[in-house]
Scaffold this active site. Structure first.
Site, PDB file in Angstrom:
ATOM      1  N   HIS A  86       6.551   3.865 -10.790  1.00  0.00           N
ATOM      2  CA  HIS A  86       5.243   3.021 -11.045  1.00  0.00           C
ATOM      3  C   HIS A  86       5.363   1.631 -10.790  1.00  0.00           C
ATOM      4  O   HIS A  86       6.242   1.281 -10.926  1.00  0.00           O
ATOM      5  CB  HIS A  86       4.679   3.459 -12.593  1.00  0.00           C
ATOM      6  CG  HIS A  86       3.349   3.045 -12.838  1.00  0.00           C
ATOM      7  ND1 HIS A  86       2.909   1.700 -12.843  1.00  0.00           N
ATOM      8  CD2 HIS A  86       2.089   3.615 -12.917  1.00  0.00           C
ATOM      9  CE1 HIS A  86       1.729   1.445 -13.148  1.00  0.00           C
ATOM     10  NE2 HIS A  86       1.281   2.734 -13.021  1.00  0.00           N
ATOM     11  N   GLU A 121      -0.899   3.865  -5.176  1.00  0.00           N
ATOM     12  CA  GLU A 121      -1.655   3.065  -6.045  1.00  0.00           C
ATOM     13  C   GLU A 121      -1.259   1.643  -5.620  1.00  0.00           C
ATOM     14  O   GLU A 121      -0.242   1.008  -5.985  1.00  0.00           O
ATOM     15  CB  GLU A 121      -1.156   3.219  -7.437  1.00  0.00           C
ATOM     16  CG  GLU A 121      -1.602   4.241  -8.199  1.00  0.00           C
ATOM     17  CD  GLU A 121      -1.224   4.157  -9.660  1.00  0.00           C
ATOM     18  OE1 GLU A 121      -0.037   3.275 -10.178  1.00  0.00           O
ATOM     19  OE2 GLU A 121      -2.084   4.653 -10.558  1.00  0.00           O
TER      20      GLU A 121
END
Ligand code: G3P
Length: 226
Positions: free
Chosen positions: A94, A142
């Protein structure tokens, strides 16, 4: 994991820790049941077991460390132990927990050996390409600058999404693409699906909302319309 999917990342928000995490997960569970849609949640480590005990949703870890087996690994997030606590998958790399490529590769292998789903995050289409070579189950594109912005990647940077879908399809067609960053309404989800992804990762649009149930219901309706 049933697709399309909404993965709600609880991050380390106060609104999604402890009892708040259980209550938010129960809200996600209620919406998933009422609308018959696929929602998964990613609480903090300490909330995994209480959340798993409270809902029938799929529970993900937000990260695992490149540690293959349980043992003398103080402070590490060990996949097989987290599976014991109730996860069925994990986020990897992430943008708020970036990893070296070698560690990403190790973690994807660990996820496979432990039998949990790997959702690898990537910040650019180029990064999706290199990660696709490592064969995770999912890649979530992302763009870092849009995370938490309330400006959705599917609307602000549709070309980033379509490039990522095309690159991953060319490099490893077995990998499914999701997207995340700035998702706040049903239109953002409809656009993400139209651009070729099979679901979204969302955090602040749900966790920081004054009415998460209303937002989740709007998301669910968009998911059903595909
Ligand atoms: O993992 C998803 C997360 O990084 C997206 O954050 O707040 O833009 O929905 P947010």
């Amino acid at each position: 994991m049933r697709l399309p999917v909404i993965i709600v990342n609880f991050k380390a928000y106060g609104e999604a820790t402890g009892g708040n995490a259980v209550r938010l997960a129960q809200l996600c569970d209620a919406v998933a049941r009422e609308h018959d849609v696929s929602i998964a949640v990613a609480p903090q480590y300490h909330d995994i077991a209480p959340v798993k005990d409270a809902v029938s949703l799929q529970v993900f870890a937000q990260h695992i460390d490149p540690v293959a087996k349980a043992g003398a690994f103080t402070g590490h997030a060990v996949a097989e132990n987290l599976k014991e606590a109730g996860i069925v998958g994990t986020l990897i790399n992430h943008s708020e927990k970036k990893m070296a490529e070698a560690d990403i590769k190790k973690c994807i292998g660990i996820a496979k050996s432990v039998g949990i789903v790997s959702v690898c995050c990537a910040a650019t289409p180029e990064e999706t390409g290199s990660i696709a070579e490592l064969a995770p189950d999912f890649i979530a594109i992302e763009p870092t600058e849009l995370i938490g912005s309330g400006v959705s990647v599917s609307k602000a940077k549709p070309e980033v999404v379509t490039q990522s879908v095309d690159i991953v399809s060319a490099r490893n067609s077995k990998v499914t693409v999701l997207c995340g960053a700035g998702i706040t309404n049903g239109a953002d989800i409809s656009e993400a699906l139209r651009l070729g992804t099979r679901g979204v990762l969302v955090a602040s649009g749900v966790v920081k909302s004054p009415d998460p149930g209303k937002v989740l219901a709007e998301f669910a309706n968009a998911l059903k319309l595909g």
